[in-house]
Design an enzyme around this catalytic site. Sequence first.
Site, PDB file in Angstrom:
ATOM      1  CB  SER A  20     -12.158 -51.760  48.041  1.00 56.18           C
ATOM      2  OG  SER A  20     -10.823 -52.177  47.795  1.00 56.18           O
ATOM      3  CE  LYS A  21     -13.962 -50.732  55.400  1.00 49.62           C
ATOM      4  NZ  LYS A  21     -14.254 -51.477  56.652  1.00 49.62           N
ATOM      5  NE  ARG A  22      -7.544 -54.562  46.442  1.00 50.44           N
ATOM      6  CZ  ARG A  22      -8.730 -54.805  45.908  1.00 50.44           C
ATOM      7  NH1 ARG A  22      -9.788 -54.921  46.709  1.00 50.44           N
ATOM      8  NH2 ARG A  22      -8.880 -54.933  44.605  1.00 50.44           N
ATOM      9  CG  HIS A  23      -7.983 -49.675  45.855  1.00 43.36           C
ATOM     10  ND1 HIS A  23      -9.166 -50.345  45.655  1.00 43.36           N
ATOM     11  CD2 HIS A  23      -7.039 -50.365  45.185  1.00 43.36           C
ATOM     12  CE1 HIS A  23      -8.955 -51.392  44.882  1.00 43.36           C
ATOM     13  NE2 HIS A  23      -7.670 -51.432  44.587  1.00 43.36           N
ATOM     14  N   GLY A  24      -7.754 -47.122  49.751  1.00 44.57           N
ATOM     15  CA  GLY A  24      -7.845 -45.829  50.421  1.00 44.57           C
ATOM     16  C   GLY A  24      -9.268 -45.341  50.597  1.00 44.57           C
TER      17      GLY A  24
END
Length: 460
Positions: free
Chosen positions: A237-241
Amino acid sequence: MTVRTRFAPSPTGYLHVGGVRTALFSWLYARKHGGQFILRIEDTDRKRSTQASVDAILEGMAWLGLQADEGPFYQTQRFERYQQVIKQLLSEEKAYYCHCSKERLEQLRVGQMASKQKPRYDGKCRELSPSSDKTGVIRFKNPKIGQVVVKDLIKGNITFNNSELDDLIIARADGTPTYHLTVVVDDWDMRISHVIRGDDHLNNTPRQINLLQALGATVPQYAHLSMILGSDGQRLSKRHGAVSVMNYKEEGYLPEALLNYLVRLGWSHGDQEIFSLEEMITLFDFNAIHGSPAAFNIDKLLWLNQHYIKTGKPEEIAAQLPIQADPLGPTLADIVTIQAERAKTLKELVHNSQYFLGTPLEYDNKAVRKHLKPAILIPLTTLCQQLEALSNWNAETIHTTIQVVAQQYELKLGKIAQPLRVAITGGAVSPPIDATSYLIGQPRTIERLKRAIEIIEHAE
């Protein structure tokens, strides 16, 4: 057989790393076998598709150098062709109008789930005699018996029973074709030999194979890639990149670093970590793709990016910096050469190099307090005078001058070099001070030294 692969993103959002990996694997396989790579924009979802997303896809592919041999093709420009195929299926009684209401379908789904059955259409309208009522959705008559064997190039043979597959909708009530119909017709018309995509599409594959066979089309070979997970084992997801691929450009990543990183997400060649594009093309094959999910690791990407910054041609890397060289200072290639060991991204390199770029010097207060002390005033003043008198400004003469002044005042080299560093860079960290002074130039070095001397004098 001519290898023809495709990348078929939907322009309903940004192009993220999962999509880029799919595009890369498809591109590499086509290049390896001297085939063609096709770019297709699946934009039939008119409510969610945007031109901004289309532009982002094209921009991202161009930045990464994944050139398409054909395309981009847009599904919204092929509606007439889809209608031809729908009419063909209806006339051959391989498709039918379904008049079931949403309420009935919802009741059917709830009942099936309550009895622990897999939700699927029950075929109520399938055997109705064709009538003049041409309303409702259009469904494909999926075979009721037999099996579909998906000969997956990564996962091996996977068998699906036709009895578990329902009659999928190929056209909505307003006549617009659905994904299942358009992707099948496009793969057929574009003579796609290998469909490489995420394994979230695996359950769609047997349905699409049945539809292709009903049309008398050649069934392509399939390769389903396992998903990419975050470092915590959760879906990326966005928090992972999982951000837009262009965010990586803005953050200072090199395209070759990102491609090298993505090719290793699920594929390997021994213990090798660094691959040129030519090596990727030569070595890539399905038998080396892992079936288990790959984990996204931003630290590994940073390591690769720094490798490419350090080993790339300074002129080529300099051309990608989002800045202009200062006419009175070093070239951007010079800056890249001296700073490459100290930056993991181009953004970090630029941030660390402000004192080379003619921008007003900002001092780090902690460094000033530690190194610009009254005790160094006289040695630093002497050093300034000696450097100003140099007629031959180069790293060697600068280094010799610093040594002479240090010896004159019985100081260790660092005791004079570090105040000089703070004076001309504003901070306590830089490349070797002789090379740094040389690139900053004699006029600016002297000007900044005099300013530092004033700071010490005013602090006394």
